[in-house]
Structures are given as structure tokens and as C-alpha cells.
Write a protein that holds these residues in place. Structure first.
Motif, short mmCIF file in Angstrom:
data_model
loop_
_atom_site.label_atom_id
_atom_site.label_comp_id
_atom_site.label_asym_id
_atom_site.label_seq_id
_atom_site.Cartn_x
_atom_site.Cartn_y
_atom_site.Cartn_z
N MET A 171 0.85 -1.17 0.00
CA MET A 171 0.00 0.00 0.00
C MET A 171 0.90 1.24 0.00
O MET A 171 1.87 1.33 0.74
N ALA A 172 0.54 2.21 -0.83
CA ALA A 172 1.31 3.45 -0.92
C ALA A 172 1.21 4.24 0.39
O ALA A 172 0.21 4.15 1.11
N LYS A 173 2.24 5.01 0.66
CA LYS A 173 2.30 5.80 1.89
C LYS A 173 1.10 6.73 2.04
O LYS A 173 0.50 6.83 3.10
N GLU A 174 0.72 7.38 0.94
CA GLU A 174 -0.41 8.30 0.99
C GLU A 174 -1.72 7.56 1.24
O GLU A 174 -2.59 8.04 1.99
N ASP A 175 -1.86 6.37 0.65
CA ASP A 175 -3.07 5.57 0.87
C ASP A 175 -3.18 5.15 2.33
O ASP A 175 -4.26 5.17 2.92
#
Length: 103
Positions: free
Chosen positions: A1-5
Motif C-alpha cells: 500500500m502506498a504511503k499516501e493511501d
């Protein structure tokens, strides 16, 4: 999972927690795959990122129609403005600031 997500996922979780009316331990126990340590880590991280998730409830908003004539300091904290009289004790002011920082 992306950091922003992940950030947005935890932001939503904290909003869900705040609206639940439960303690942190109660809320976490009802969530699958979330530990109390993760909860506190993200709560601090979001708070440090200027997100507001108060640990305490019960703040009351009120308006003051007139300002004291001896006001010399105006302090703005987000949407709150404090008017501090010149004769306030340093100890009392420290206590008020400490409470506001925790909130």
C-alpha cells in the motif's frame, strides 16, 4: 500500500474512532488486524501532522461579548482566540498552554 493511501486509511480510522464514543482499547478490540500500538502510533503521527483527534472530550465553546480592558496579548490557536490580561500569572498561563497542547 502506498504511503499516501495508508495515511488516508488511518485518517479515516481515527475519524471512525472519534465518532464511536469508545475508548481506544474498546475500539481496537473491535477491529481486525489493528493493534493498540499501531493505533497510538498513528494517532500521534496524525496529531503531529496537525490533524485534530483530541484524547479528551467535553470542550465547550462560548462567546464573550466584551473584552477586558486590560487585555494586552491576543493568542490565536486554529479557530480559537485567547485574550490574555496583563496581570495573568506566568504559572497560570503555562498551565493553560499545556492543556491546549494536549488537546
Amino acid at each position: 500500500m502506498a504511503k499516501e493511501d495508508k495515511y488516508h486509511q488511518w485518517k479515516k480510522r481515527m475519524e471512525d474512532f472519534q465518532s464511536s464514543g469508545q475508548t481506544a482499547q474498546q475500539w481496537v478490540s473491535g477491529q481486525e488486524g489493528i493493534t493498540i500500538h499501531q493505533f497510538h502510533y498513528w494517532r500521534r503521527k496524525l496529531k503531529n501532522d496537525n490533524e485534530i483527534y483530541p484524547a479528551q472530550k467535553g470542550w465547550t465553546a462560548f462567546e464573550v461579548s466584551t473584552l477586558p480592558s486590560s487585555t494586552t496579548i491576543e493568542m490565536k490557536l486554529d479557530e480559537v482566540t485567547l485574550y490574555i490580561p496583563e496581570n495573568v500569572s506566568e504559572d497560570h498561563l503555562h498551565r493553560v498552554i499545556r492543556v491546549l497542547r494536549r488537546g
